[in-house]
Design a protein around this motif. Structure first.
Motif, mmCIF file in Angstrom:
data_model
loop_
_atom_site.group_PDB
_atom_site.id
_atom_site.type_symbol
_atom_site.label_atom_id
_atom_site.label_comp_id
_atom_site.label_asym_id
_atom_site.label_seq_id
_atom_site.Cartn_x
_atom_site.Cartn_y
_atom_site.Cartn_z
ATOM 1 N N ALA A 51 0.833 -1.206 0.000
ATOM 2 C CA ALA A 51 0.000 0.000 0.000
ATOM 3 C C ALA A 51 0.867 1.256 0.000
ATOM 4 C CB ALA A 51 -0.943 -0.006 1.202
ATOM 5 N N LEU A 52 1.923 1.258 0.819
ATOM 6 C CA LEU A 52 2.809 2.416 0.880
ATOM 7 C C LEU A 52 3.593 2.599 -0.409
ATOM 8 C CD1 LEU A 52 4.143 2.268 4.548
ATOM 9 C CD2 LEU A 52 2.922 4.185 3.492
ATOM 10 N N LEU A 53 4.019 1.492 -1.025
ATOM 11 C CA LEU A 53 4.715 1.576 -2.307
ATOM 12 C C LEU A 53 3.868 2.302 -3.340
ATOM 13 C CD1 LEU A 53 6.353 -1.968 -2.768
ATOM 14 C CD2 LEU A 53 7.545 0.221 -2.916
ATOM 15 N N LYS A 54 2.608 1.884 -3.455
ATOM 16 C CA LYS A 54 1.714 2.471 -4.466
ATOM 17 C C LYS A 54 1.409 3.932 -4.162
ATOM 18 C CE LYS A 54 -1.207 -1.070 -4.069
ATOM 19 N NZ LYS A 54 -2.396 -1.938 -4.251
ATOM 20 N N ALA A 55 1.040 4.210 -2.925
ATOM 21 C CA ALA A 55 0.660 5.580 -2.576
ATOM 22 C C ALA A 55 1.837 6.540 -2.727
ATOM 23 C CB ALA A 55 0.109 5.619 -1.148
ATOM 24 N N SER A 56 3.008 6.121 -2.290
ATOM 25 C CA SER A 56 4.189 6.993 -2.356
ATOM 26 C C SER A 56 4.572 7.308 -3.795
ATOM 27 C CB SER A 56 5.367 6.340 -1.634
ATOM 28 O OG SER A 56 5.078 6.143 -0.269
ATOM 29 N N ALA A 57 4.558 6.289 -4.654
ATOM 30 C CA ALA A 57 4.954 6.499 -6.049
ATOM 31 C C ALA A 57 4.004 7.450 -6.764
ATOM 32 C CB ALA A 57 5.007 5.154 -6.770
ATOM 33 N N VAL A 58 2.698 7.280 -6.551
ATOM 34 C CA VAL A 58 1.712 8.126 -7.236
ATOM 35 C C VAL A 58 1.722 9.544 -6.661
ATOM 36 C CG1 VAL A 58 -0.726 8.399 -7.819
ATOM 37 C CG2 VAL A 58 0.308 6.126 -7.841
ATOM 38 N N ALA A 59 1.873 9.663 -5.343
ATOM 39 C CA ALA A 59 1.931 10.990 -4.721
ATOM 40 C C ALA A 59 3.128 11.784 -5.234
ATOM 41 C CB ALA A 59 1.992 10.854 -3.200
ATOM 42 N N GLU A 60 4.252 11.106 -5.375
ATOM 43 C CA GLU A 60 5.454 11.777 -5.897
ATOM 44 C C GLU A 60 5.252 12.200 -7.345
ATOM 45 O OE1 GLU A 60 10.271 10.972 -6.386
ATOM 46 O OE2 GLU A 60 8.966 9.405 -5.588
ATOM 47 N N TYR A 61 4.596 11.352 -8.139
ATOM 48 C CA TYR A 61 4.386 11.635 -9.559
ATOM 49 C C TYR A 61 3.426 12.796 -9.759
ATOM 50 C CZ TYR A 61 3.744 10.612 -14.547
ATOM 51 O OH TYR A 61 3.717 10.685 -15.916
ATOM 52 N N LEU A 62 2.327 12.819 -9.003
ATOM 53 C CA LEU A 62 1.270 13.821 -9.207
ATOM 54 C C LEU A 62 1.423 15.056 -8.324
ATOM 55 C CD1 LEU A 62 -1.938 11.577 -9.453
ATOM 56 C CD2 LEU A 62 -0.744 12.725 -11.326
ATOM 57 N N GLY A 63 2.174 14.940 -7.237
ATOM 58 C CA GLY A 63 2.241 16.052 -6.299
ATOM 59 C C GLY A 63 0.929 16.270 -5.584
ATOM 60 N N LYS A 64 0.182 15.207 -5.367
ATOM 61 C CA LYS A 64 -1.120 15.284 -4.696
ATOM 62 C C LYS A 64 -1.179 14.246 -3.570
ATOM 63 C CE LYS A 64 -3.645 16.489 -8.962
ATOM 64 N NZ LYS A 64 -4.293 17.743 -8.568
#
Length: 200
Positions: A51-64
């Motif tokens: 869960a943390l892998l997915k959330a961290s990667a997308v948050a970094e990509y989108l800045g959201k």
């Protein structure tokens, strides 16, 4: 309206999050709204890690701020299988039906009292700053001998919820959100971090 990105392409999961979060005034978007985001490989050995892998990667990509879940089925008679491999239990190119049929096959001679299982959902919420939190929700039940019901997705047709007297696949969206592992995890998250994450 506050916006939150759910790091999934699974329409069933998105619908569950919408059912619970949109009445709170939270606009739910998913990876389907951002097709340019590369797929995040789930290499973790626990629900929390994935869960943390997915959330961290997308948050970094989108800045959201991003919410990701990793969820699955744990069957006691199978030593916790399929666990983190629930989505690909019957193979990476298999589907929901083949996954739950594999579980039923492995439990073929297991009596009712030993068919206990639970759905587990870990939610990770990550801000662009890197701040993160996780919560874990569960739903206890038993594995049926055959699939029952047309609603839901995944292992829902073979997961019997005793308090409802039905499988997950026989419940309405509203009934499911009341007792599901994902519903329980979302309630924990909104109760604990509502002010910090979801209402600003």
């Amino acid at each position: 309206m506050q916006e939150i990105i759910i790091a999934t392409n699974n329409p069933g999961k998105v619908q569950e999050f919408q059912t619970i979060l949109e009445p709170k005034g939270i606009l739910v978007k998913s990876l389907a709204d951002f097709p340019e985001i590369p797929e995040v490989e789930e290499t973790g050995t626990t629900f929390e890690e994935n869960a943390l892998l997915k959330a961290s990667a997308v948050a970094e990509y989108l800045g959201k701020t991003v919410l990701a879940d990793d969820s699955g089925l744990e069957v006691d008679a199978l030593n916790g299988e399929p666990g983190v491999y629930s989505a690909r239990y019957a193979g990476t190119n298999k589907n929901d039906r083949e996954n739950y049929l594999k579980v039923l096959g492995k439990l073929e001679n297991v009596p009712d009292e030993k068919r206990t299982a639970r759905f587990v959902c870990v939610l990770a919420i990550v801000q662009p700053t890197g701040n993160n939190h996780t919560v874990r929700g569960t739903c206890e039940g038993k594995i049926t001998h055959q699939p029952i019901g047309e609603n839901g997705f995944g292992y829902d047709p073979v997961f019997f919820v005793e308090e409802k007297g039905k499988t997950m696949a026989q419940l309405s969206k509203e009934e499911k959100s009341e007792i599901s592992h994902r519903g329980n995890a979302i309630k924990q998250l909104t109760n604990k971090w509502d002010d910090l994450f979801l209402t600003k």
